[in-house]
Design an enzyme around this catalytic site. Sequence first.
Site, PDB file in Angstrom:
ATOM      1  N   CYS A 133      55.419   0.862 -25.151  1.00 34.60           N
ATOM      2  CA  CYS A 133      56.887   1.609 -25.626  1.00 34.60           C
ATOM      3  C   CYS A 133      56.209   2.623 -26.621  1.00 34.60           C
ATOM      4  CB  CYS A 133      57.684   0.591 -26.083  1.00 34.60           C
ATOM      5  SG  CYS A 133      57.289  -0.187 -27.977  1.00 34.60           S
ATOM      6  N   ASN A 134      54.754   2.564 -27.256  1.00 34.06           N
ATOM      7  CA  ASN A 134      54.554   3.552 -28.143  1.00 34.06           C
ATOM      8  C   ASN A 134      53.536   4.499 -27.628  1.00 34.06           C
ATOM      9  OD1 ASN A 134      56.482   3.166 -30.142  1.00 34.06           O
ATOM     10  ND2 ASN A 134      55.386   1.471 -30.959  1.00 34.06           N
ATOM     11  N   ARG A 135      53.036   4.077 -26.534  1.00 33.81           N
ATOM     12  CA  ARG A 135      51.460   4.916 -25.941  1.00 33.81           C
ATOM     13  C   ARG A 135      51.361   4.853 -24.657  1.00 33.81           C
ATOM     14  NH1 ARG A 135      47.930   4.938 -29.811  1.00 33.81           N
ATOM     15  NH2 ARG A 135      49.331   3.940 -31.243  1.00 33.81           N
ATOM     16  N   SER A 189      49.180   1.993 -34.891  1.00 31.33           N
ATOM     17  CA  SER A 189      50.551   1.720 -34.562  1.00 31.33           C
ATOM     18  C   SER A 189      51.679   2.157 -35.431  1.00 31.33           C
ATOM     19  CB  SER A 189      50.550   0.017 -34.344  1.00 31.33           C
ATOM     20  OG  SER A 189      49.488  -0.488 -33.477  1.00 31.33           O
ATOM     21  N   GLN A 241      48.492  -6.314 -25.404  1.00 36.78           N
ATOM     22  CA  GLN A 241      48.819  -5.205 -24.602  1.00 36.78           C
ATOM     23  C   GLN A 241      47.247  -4.657 -23.879  1.00 36.78           C
ATOM     24  OE1 GLN A 241      51.097  -3.039 -27.047  1.00 36.78           O
ATOM     25  NE2 GLN A 241      52.829  -3.769 -26.060  1.00 36.78           N
ATOM     26  N   ALA A 263      63.448 -10.835 -21.225  1.00 30.22           N
ATOM     27  CA  ALA A 263      62.853 -12.036 -21.608  1.00 30.22           C
ATOM     28  C   ALA A 263      61.144 -11.832 -21.757  1.00 30.22           C
ATOM     29  CB  ALA A 263      63.220 -13.195 -20.705  1.00 30.22           C
ATOM     30  N   THR A 319      58.376  -8.722 -26.031  1.00 33.34           N
ATOM     31  CA  THR A 319      59.235  -8.040 -26.945  1.00 33.34           C
ATOM     32  C   THR A 319      60.569  -8.918 -27.142  1.00 33.34           C
ATOM     33  OG1 THR A 319      58.008  -5.767 -26.252  1.00 33.34           O
ATOM     34  CG2 THR A 319      60.271  -5.895 -27.710  1.00 33.34           C
TER      35      THR A 319
END
Length: 418
Positions: A49-51, A109, A120, A190, A193
Amino acid sequence: MIGIIGLSHKSAPVNIREKFALNQDDSAKLAKLICHNKYIQELVILSTCNRTELYFKADECCSSGAFNIIISFLHKHVGVDDELNKHFYRYAHDKAVNHLFRVVSSLESMVLGEYQIVSQIKEAFNQAEQNGTVGKVLTRLFHKALETGKLVRSNTKMSTGAFSVSYAAVEKCNNQFKNLKDKNILLIGAGETGELVIKNLYKKGCKNITVTNRTITKAEELAKRYSGKTLPYNQMMEGIHEAEIIVSSIATKEPIFNAATVKPHLNGHPLVMMIDLGVPRNIHHDVADIPGIALVNVDDLEEVVSGNQEKKQALVSVAEEIIAEKVGEFSDWLNSRNLSPAIQQIIASMNMVNTTELELFKKFHSDEDYQQMEKYGKHITEKLINSMIKNLKTISDNGRQTEYIKVVNDLFSQINEQ
């Protein structure tokens, strides 16, 4: 060379990042396409979600050429033009290695010390293995990265009291509602996260939790662990009608609902919190225009976590010292691996020339002259070899610029074949 091209929450907002978010199928297709290019030998794609980052090994190609190959494939795959290039960072050689080691150590992060990035990265590497897009170099690199991350955590306690984005979402809810325990909560998704969210809500004493997911068995398993209940995915809007807190964290290319689809299902709660942890976003931004709706996405959570970061900053310098040492270890291994064949070619070629010329000299000179020439030839050969190796290391940046090593290999292989 080893390189990385990517963007993250530091270089691009969520509306840009979501354009480049890649699911497993997307990653597999893109990786195989890129590795069909003769200059790109290995590739690992990390998309969270961030990269979104592409780690690669390229040979017989300069850094700028390799970056252009990667970015052109990426842009074509996601269907965007070059104007978004400004959001990407590019690192080569030791800087690329250092970046990966920082990422796995959670220094890059949104939340210092968060552990989710480790799983991840493992998942991204395992997928690359299954796709057949990694070899010895990236395998060694990612194993060394995970080793480094583990060392950073054990020596700095960076993960102690880790403040994850999921926890930040719960804190956002806690700040909005006086009686969080009594609120009706709908969790959409589900996955990992989603579970972190429900776990933290459960710790806050929340009991009115409903989980919905495309695969109902996963929703049931998650809800059971935290005394929640489930809702079929096709009945999601019924859950929205009841909920005062809605948390969505599923993988989707388009928003699963917008203002038009949500309005008819609201039941008049004075405040409804909608927290969108998806990239691409799960909830259309126009939902924020509905009175009584507070919409929060992953970037909005950064302000929540920032206050917890200061106390961990003192640990960063310790982590960076560990990372620098491990980058040096990997660099030494890689440079040795890169330079060794070329060095062996130089030594073999020069010794062969020396031996050939001495044999010719011996036919026309006395044994005494030959012995003197043999000593002198050895001296000159060693001097030339040392000089060539020194120049090779200089021009190839100590083995990092593999395109120059290839030229030397080709040159001396031709000499050896004569």
